[in-house]
Structures are given as C-alpha cells and as structure tokens.
Design a protein around this motif. Structure first.
Motif, PDB file in Angstrom:
ATOM      1  N   ASP A 136      79.978 163.023  12.809  1.00 20.55           N
ATOM      2  CA  ASP A 136      78.798 163.874  12.799  1.00 20.55           C
ATOM      3  C   ASP A 136      77.563 162.983  12.956  1.00 20.55           C
ATOM      4  N   LEU A 137      76.462 163.593  13.360  1.00 28.92           N
ATOM      5  CA  LEU A 137      75.222 162.848  13.581  1.00 28.92           C
ATOM      6  C   LEU A 137      74.180 163.259  12.556  1.00 28.92           C
ATOM      7  N   ALA A 138      73.499 162.274  12.001  1.00 32.51           N
ATOM      8  CA  ALA A 138      72.349 162.509  11.135  1.00 32.51           C
ATOM      9  C   ALA A 138      71.153 161.823  11.772  1.00 32.51           C
ATOM     10  N   LEU A 139      70.088 162.583  11.996  1.00 31.15           N
ATOM     11  CA  LEU A 139      68.902 162.049  12.671  1.00 31.15           C
ATOM     12  C   LEU A 139      67.651 162.367  11.870  1.00 31.15           C
ATOM     13  N   GLY A 140      66.766 161.384  11.809  1.00 27.26           N
ATOM     14  CA  GLY A 140      65.461 161.598  11.214  1.00 27.26           C
ATOM     15  C   GLY A 140      64.398 161.595  12.300  1.00 27.26           C
ATOM     16  N   PHE A 141      63.611 162.663  12.366  1.00 30.66           N
ATOM     17  CA  PHE A 141      62.550 162.783  13.363  1.00 30.66           C
ATOM     18  C   PHE A 141      61.199 162.683  12.663  1.00 30.66           C
ATOM     19  N   LEU A 142      60.290 161.937  13.243  1.00 28.58           N
ATOM     20  CA  LEU A 142      58.984 161.749  12.641  1.00 28.58           C
ATOM     21  C   LEU A 142      58.265 163.092  12.503  1.00 28.58           C
ATOM     22  N   GLY A 143      57.915 163.441  11.257  1.00 26.84           N
ATOM     23  CA  GLY A 143      57.203 164.682  10.989  1.00 26.84           C
ATOM     24  C   GLY A 143      58.069 165.923  10.996  1.00 26.84           C
ATOM     25  N   LYS A 144      59.366 165.795  11.240  1.00 26.00           N
ATOM     26  CA  LYS A 144      60.248 166.965  11.342  1.00 26.00           C
ATOM     27  C   LYS A 144      61.467 166.880  10.427  1.00 26.00           C
ATOM     28  N   GLY A 145      61.532 165.860   9.587  1.00 28.87           N
ATOM     29  CA  GLY A 145      62.592 165.773   8.597  1.00 28.87           C
ATOM     30  C   GLY A 145      63.911 165.247   9.133  1.00 28.87           C
ATOM     31  N   VAL A 146      64.969 165.476   8.342  1.00 25.49           N
ATOM     32  CA  VAL A 146      66.314 164.982   8.650  1.00 25.49           C
ATOM     33  C   VAL A 146      67.195 166.159   9.056  1.00 25.49           C
TER      34      VAL A 146
END
Length: 685
Positions: A561-571
């Motif tokens: 599975d993928l976990a991504l953190g986006f700036l200003g948009k959370g995880v």
C-alpha cells in the motif's frame, strides 16, 4: 450365536434351539428374565458387527456382555436387507435381570445407558411391529459400543485413531463405528466428525467420547459436523462412538473423523497441510469441513512469539481459529475472528510449540487461510542488521555492526559526509553494499564491507535500490540533476530511465506480483507522482508531487500500500492500487512502515507530526498509538534484530538516535543527531 426363544402370552418360557441341554430363561413382558445357564450365552464383542435372525414368531434373541458400574453402554441394531414387516426392538437388562431401557424402530433402534452395577448384562432383540402382534421375522445387525478391548469387523471402520490423520468411514442404517485413541499424557483433546455431502444427505453426525474409565464425557451432534474440545484430559485410552442421531436411528452417510492432540506426535495426511513452520514465512492452507491442521515451530524461552492467521477469501463464513500450545502440551492462547486472529505472547519454555488451526463453526465448511509465526529472535550466530549513519561534515560516515549482538561496534567508513546515501545487495551475495555521493567526487560503493569502488564520476542528487528485474540482485537508481534518471543493472550495465530528475524516490512491490519485482515510485516536480512498474511500464499515481512517501503492506494481504504526505493536504493512503483515503489532515514530516507490535502480517504506518511520533494501523476504524511526545528529525525502519519484522530507528533532536523494537522497547544507539541513516546486512555476521 445368540440365544433364540419362542412362545406367546405375557409370561413366556423361552428356549434356545439346542439339541439336548434345553437352556431356559423366563421373561415377564420382557421386563425381567432369569438365565438358567449363563455358560451357554453368546457374548457381544465390543465394536464388532454381530448378525442374527428372528426366525419364528414371538422369538427373542439374547446377547450378553460384562460392564463395570458407571460405564456408558451403547447398543445399535438394524434390520438387514430390504425393509420388511420386521421392526427391531432392543432391550437392555442389568445383572439382576431388570430391564434398564428399551427402544424400537421401523428399520433400526438404539439404546444407551450408564451401568448401575458391575456384572453381566443382556441385550434382547425381538420384533416390535406396529400392529402389536410381534410375529414378524427378519435378520438384523447388532453393535455394542463401550470402553475396553475393541475389535472391528472385516470391512467395517473403527479401531485406533492416529493423531492428525483423516479417518474415513460410512454409517449404514442403525450402524455404530467404535474408535479408540490413546493419550500419553494429560492434555487437551480435539475430535471432529464431518459429514461428506450437503444438507440433502440425511445423515446427522453424532460423536460420543468415553474416558478411560468408560464414563461418557461428551455427546455432540450437528447437521453437518460435530466438534469436541476437551480440556484437562487424563492420559489413557479414550473411546469414540460414531453414529447418526436421528429419530429412527436409520439415516446413513459417509464421514471423516479427525483427532488433534497437542501433547503427542502427529502426521500430516497426503494432500493436507501442516507440519514444521519457519519463522517469518507465510504458509497458505485450506480448512475443510471440521478440519484440524496441526503446525509446529521452535522457540526459545523469552522469545516474543507473534502468531497470526488471516482468511484469504472473504466471502465465506469461515471463522479462523488458532490454538497455541507450549512444549509441554499446555494451552497458552486461543484466538478466533471473523476474518483474522492473532496471538502475541512471550515464550515460557524452550522447545517445540504446536498450533492447531480450525474453523470455529465446524458446520460452516472451512475456507482458505494464510498463517505466519514470528518474533523468534535468531541465534547470536546468525547475521544481524547493521546501521550506516552520516553524522555530517564534522564526523563523516560511521558503521555500527552487529546491532543486536553482544559487541556492537562503531567504525568510521569515510571522513566525508555524502549528499546521497543508500544500501542494497548489488551482487546478490546476501550482503548489503553502501552507495554514496560525495560532492565533487561522484558516486562510490562500499562493497562487501571491504572495498571502495567508484560507480559514476558525476554527483547523484538521489539514490535508491531495488530488485527491478527479480533476479536477486538489487539495481541502483540514480537521479542526476542535468541527466535525469539512470539505472545500474545487475552490477554491470547502465540504462537511462527518464530525462527528468526526481524530487523523491522509493521502491517496493506496489502491484504485489508473484515475481517479487520491485517497482519505483518517483516524484517529478510539477508533473506529479509516477510509478515505474515491473521494470517496464510508467503509471501515474497522483497528479500532485508528494512531500513524504512510504511503501508497505499495512492491511496484510501481500500487496504493498502507499502512504503519501502532500504539503497542505495531509496524509493519504492508497490500498492495493485502489482509491485514495484521507488518513489525517495534518502535514507529516516523515513516513515509514514498521511491525512495532510483532504483527506478522499488518504493519503500522509511522508518522512524524509536530506533536510527536505516532503509529497508525488499519484495525477496524483505525488504531492510533503515540510512540513519543517529541517530534523526530528522522524515521528509518529495518529488521535490525533479524527476527522477521521491521523495527524502527528514530532520531530526536538533542537526544540522538534511538531504536524501538518489539523485544526491547527504546534503546539509545548514539547521542549525536544524524543527517541520514541506512541499514542492511553489511558485515554478514
């Protein structure tokens, strides 16, 4: 040969048809009798199918056997051949000639009683037709089931059971099969009886268990299967009675009878599953109706055992049930669940542990499962993971070897501080190599913990490794600011991958393919996040560029599975190449996966938030666990103690590097803060 009698009226003088001796017994309404010469009686043999015949009207046959007070006695009788006017009646008389119980049926009849006295008992067979005249004749089969010496008729089923075996048999109308099993020590005992076929087969599985003294301790029946689970069973020989429990005692069908005894050796039948397990390895198997799979593994006292089972086909009513037994046969833990179950405990003894897998609902028919055991720390002689740390320009790169051994050591690898750092098994020999970019000196490899070797004269801005072609050798993927992405294949060949440089890379088996090929997850600034899958195909993962990324199997189904953190948009989480789900609206400063609870399947996602380090696991609605109140500067996961699970290395500003593992909790590795950490099997010790 039974005793044959004939007569009429309520008080009948019944005589056996023998030439001269004229054996007589007197029966008053078949409720009492007196046996004139017991020496002439034909005895019933336990477990044997005896045959007899009511040849003349009002005839009765008597059979005798001995029993001790308190013993359970079961007798089944059935008409043989086609259904006729003859309706078998069976009566049981105690040593004082008093009738204890009686049963009658159109095709078959069965009786059961607890012996009130020690002595000789008699079973009397006669006709009991619905018209009440008792004048019909016919042949019959008769079986006695009780504890003690057991015999089996040729072609019939019964006798000693084998631990782990699948004993098959058939029940005809009025039949009873008598089996026995021996326990060498006090233990837990599991016996299951499964009907072959569906609900359209009228056979109703019925199983009775008698202890070594002959006392009945369980009687269980169900529509498709019967399952007996006994605790604190004494050593000795147990008796198992198999029959059909229906109103006429005349249903028929085939069955499989199974035994699981955790204290004694067992076999694994051909085509079935079970046997020795290797820690850290997934085992796939099938539970049939009322099946009992037995597995073993070795552990040392103090090991943190993690045992988990998971259903692999979720549309079945299968309820996985695991029971864990210690080397002495004691039950340590038992767990069940609708889809999965897990047991975590500290091994109390050194030796061989037994796992019995079953379906909690034996009637449900079973299903497929995957099971794994872990937490069993490898012996000190086995290779242990090492840590390579960049402490910055002032101290350079250092190697800490034998992380979980008795003498971990720090050794300086290089006085310069690299701008990019990675590790991987480049030549496929099982030993990790370290790849570094030194500004102005290009890319170098610390090869097999022995030799520095130049890889490329240009400086790489980012380095990751992974086995892209699935041949056991890790490839090196490098990002060059002016030349894009390149791959160094099989420690031999260069190949261009893309004309743009990366803004972050990670590797992992994103599509869960059986070949185990690593895929590459790549950020392209301004173009979003792409995956290079199976060494051949570009796939858009997300149109935005991720700030943090991690790849791991959080739901335990074998697909990353993928976990991504986006700036200003959370995880965000993406399961199995499916839809995206928001995990937390806060921005993270680092993500990784680890098995912080010794769960052999599902991993925790470790997140670095402003208010500390948190772990999240996909359990139901999700489970949050705060690992530390301090915010970390670096998160790295690896199997540091080589027990099959990912541990966690955390750098806390002002507090240095700490290791968090299932077996030891927090342990400080170094008081200084690192710039980068990579791990691997560097020194092969």
């Amino acid at each position: 040969m039974p005793l044959h009698f004939s007569g009429s009226g309520p008080l009948v003088s019944l005589r056996r048809r023998v030439p001269a001796r004229g054996l007589a017994l007197v029966v008053a309404g078949l409720s009492t009798f007196a046996l004139a010469d017991p020496a002439l009686a034909q005895g019933l043999t336990n477990g044997v199918t005896h045959v007899g015949e009511i040849a003349t009207p009002h005839e009765a046959d008597a059979w005798t056997f001995t029993a001790n007070v308190g013993e359970y006695i079961a007798v089944h009788v059935a008409e043989t051949g086609s259904d006729s006017a003859f309706s078998p009646r069976v009566s049981l008389f105690d040593p004082n000639h008093v009738q204890i119980t009686v049963s009658r049926g159109n095709l078959a009849a069965a009786i059961a009683a607890v012996a009130p006295l020690t002595g000789t008992y008699a079973v009397v067979i006669s006709d009991d037709n619905a018209d009440g005249d008792d004048t019909d004749t016919g042949s019959y089969r008769l079986t006695l089931g009780k504890a003690g010496v057991l015999s089996v008729s040729p072609g019939d089923e019964g006798g000693p059971m084998t631990n782990g075996a699948n004993h098959s048999g058939s029940i005809y109308p009025g039949d009873m099969d008598v089996w026995s099993l021996s326990l060498s020590a006090g233990s837990i005992l599991e016996v299951t009886l499964a009907k072959i076929g569906g609900t359209n087969v009228p056979f109703s599985p019925w199983i009775r268990i008698l202890d070594p003294d002959g006392r009945i301790i369980r009687s269980v029946t169900n529509t498709l299967a019967a399952q007996v689970y006994l605790t604190l069973a004494a050593p000795g020989t147990y008796t198992v009675l198999v029959a059909s429990l229906d109103s006429g005692s005349d249903d028929a069908g085939s069955y499989i009878l199974r035994l699981a005894n955790p204290a004694d050796p067992f076999i694994v039948p051909a085509g079935d599953q079970g046997g020795a397990m290797t820690p850290g390895v997934d085992y796939s198997a099938t539970i049939d109706r009322a099946d009992l799979d037995q597995w073993t593994f070795s552990a040392t006292a103090g090991n943190h055992i993690a045992l988990e089972i998971s259903e692999t086909v979720f549309d079945r009513p299968f309820q996985p049930w695991i029971q864990l037994y210690g080397p002495n046969g004691d039950l340590l833990d038992g767990r069940t669940g609708t889809i999965s179950a897990a047991s975590y405990l500290v091994a109390p003894l050194s030796g061989t542990y037994r796992v019995i897998v079953a379906d909690l609902d034996a009637n449900a028919g079973g299903g497929t499962y995957r099971m794994r055991v872990g937490g069993i720390v490898a012996a000190a002689s086995n290779p242990l993971a090492d840590i390579v740390v960049d402490f910055g320009p002032s101290f350079g790169v250092w190697l800490r070897t034998n992380q979980n051994g008795s003498t971990p050591q720090w050794t300086q690898l290089h006085g310069l501080s690299p701008t990019a750092l990675a590790s991987g098994d480049i030549d496929g020999n099982g030993q990790s190599d370290v790849i570094m970019t030194f500004p102005g000196y290009g890319v170098w490899i610390w090869f097999n913990n022995a030799t520095w070797r130049p890889l490329h004269p240009f400086d790489a801005s980012e380095i990751v490794t992974g086995d892209l072609d699935g041949n056991g050798k890790d490839e090196i993927i490098l990002s060059f600011a002016a030349y894009g992405l390149w791959i160094f294949y099989n420690n031999a060949n260069w190949s261009p991958l893309h004309g743009l440089p990366s803004a972050g890379m990670a590797t992992g088996n994103i599509d869960g393919d059986a070949g185990g090929k690593s895929d590459v997850l790549i950020n392209f600034a301004g173009y979003g996040l792409y995956a290079y899958v199976n060494n051949s195909t570009w796939t858009l993962i997300h149109p935005l560029t991720a700030k943090d990324m991690a790849i791991g199997d959080i739901d335990g189904n074998g697909v990353a599975d993928l976990a991504l953190g986006f700036l200003g948009k959370g995880v965000w989480i993406r399961y199995d190449s499916g839809a995206w789900s928001l995990l937390d609206p806060a921005d993270s400063a680092g993500l990784t996966f680890a098995n912080i609870d010794s769960d052999p399947f599902q991993r925790w996602l470790i997140l670095n938030f402003p208010d500390g380090v948190w772990a999240w696991k996909d359990v139901g609605q999700g489970n949050w666990w705060r690992l530390h109140t301090q915010r970390a500067s670096l998160l790295v996961s690896s199997d540091f103690d080589r027990d099959g699970w990912l541990d966690l290395a955390i750098s806390f500003p002002g507090y240095g590097i700490w290791l968090w593992s299932q077996t030891a909790g927090y342990v400080q590795l170094h008081p200084f803060r690192p710039d980068a950490i990579v791990t691997g099997l560097i020194d092969d010790k």
